[in-house]
Enzyme design. Structure first.
Site, PDB file in Angstrom:
ATOM      1  N   SER A  23      12.065  -5.208  -5.494  1.00 50.52           N
ATOM      2  CA  SER A  23      10.780  -5.454  -6.145  1.00 50.52           C
ATOM      3  C   SER A  23      10.017  -4.163  -6.409  1.00 50.52           C
ATOM      4  O   SER A  23       9.412  -3.999  -7.464  1.00 50.52           O
ATOM      5  CB  SER A  23       9.931  -6.378  -5.286  1.00 50.52           C
ATOM      6  OG  SER A  23      10.581  -7.605  -5.091  1.00 50.52           O
ATOM      7  N   GLU A  24      10.031  -3.262  -5.437  1.00 50.11           N
ATOM      8  CA  GLU A  24       9.284  -2.009  -5.593  1.00 50.11           C
ATOM      9  C   GLU A  24      10.030  -1.040  -6.501  1.00 50.11           C
ATOM     10  O   GLU A  24       9.404  -0.286  -7.239  1.00 50.11           O
ATOM     11  CB  GLU A  24       9.060  -1.341  -4.229  1.00 50.11           C
ATOM     12  CG  GLU A  24       8.209  -2.144  -3.249  1.00 50.11           C
ATOM     13  CD  GLU A  24       6.741  -2.222  -3.620  1.00 50.11           C
ATOM     14  OE1 GLU A  24       6.278  -1.431  -4.476  1.00 50.11           O
ATOM     15  OE2 GLU A  24       6.047  -3.094  -3.060  1.00 50.11           O
ATOM     16  N   GLY A  25      11.359  -1.069  -6.422  1.00 49.73           N
ATOM     17  CA  GLY A  25      12.153  -0.092  -7.157  1.00 49.73           C
ATOM     18  C   GLY A  25      12.032   1.267  -6.494  1.00 49.73           C
ATOM     19  O   GLY A  25      11.081   1.526  -5.758  1.00 49.73           O
TER      20      GLY A  25
END
Length: 150
Positions: A23-25
């Site tokens: 999700s954050e990458g």
């Protein structure tokens, strides 16, 4: 530390970490979002922090930040949690910050014993600036699914 002894040894599991990472990458150079500066896997930078990191440094920052979220979740829970419930809540807390997580219906409903209500409350946190964001909707569904997995 607060919380209950039954949750003292809980740590985020790989499924929870994978949700955060996906999700954050991974960004090896500093970037801005919501008026703040971030680097790595959504680590908030302070003035004077480096503007670039290696993948290993990003991992170390993630572990550090996750430990803060784990402790924060542990303190708020008044009932025993499974590894998957705990990991999903840590992912949510990592994203919302401890203040946002503390105000969420997720820990409140969990502590009342309303597991389905807590799971459904993940869906309340899919907005940025008042707008529903697709990537947050997807992340909340992944967290909710993990939370409901025995």
């Amino acid at each position: 530390a607060g919380g209950i002894p039954e949750n003292a040894d809980l740590r985020i599991n790989q499924a929870g970490l994978d949700i955060i990472k996906a999700s954050e990458g991974l960004r090896l150079e500093a970037y801005s979002a919501g008026g703040n500066s971030f680097i790595g896997y959504g680590h908030m930078r302070l003035p004077g922090d480096p503007t670039t990191v290696t993948e290993a440094e990003a991992e170390a920052l993630l572990r550090q930040d996750v430990q803060i979220a784990e402790e924060g979740v542990r303190v708020l829970l008044t009932r025993p949690a499974t590894g998957n419930q705990f990991s999903a809540m840590v992912s949510l807390a990592y994203n919302l910050g401890m203040g946002g997580f503390g105000r969420s219906d997720v820990p409140a409903k969990f502590n009342e014993g309303d597991i389905q209500g807590a799971a459904d409350a993940f869906r309340n946190h899919n907005r940025g600036g008042g707008v529903v964001l697709e990537h947050l909707t997807e992340r909340r569904e992944k967290e909710r699914e993990l939370f409901l997995t025995p």
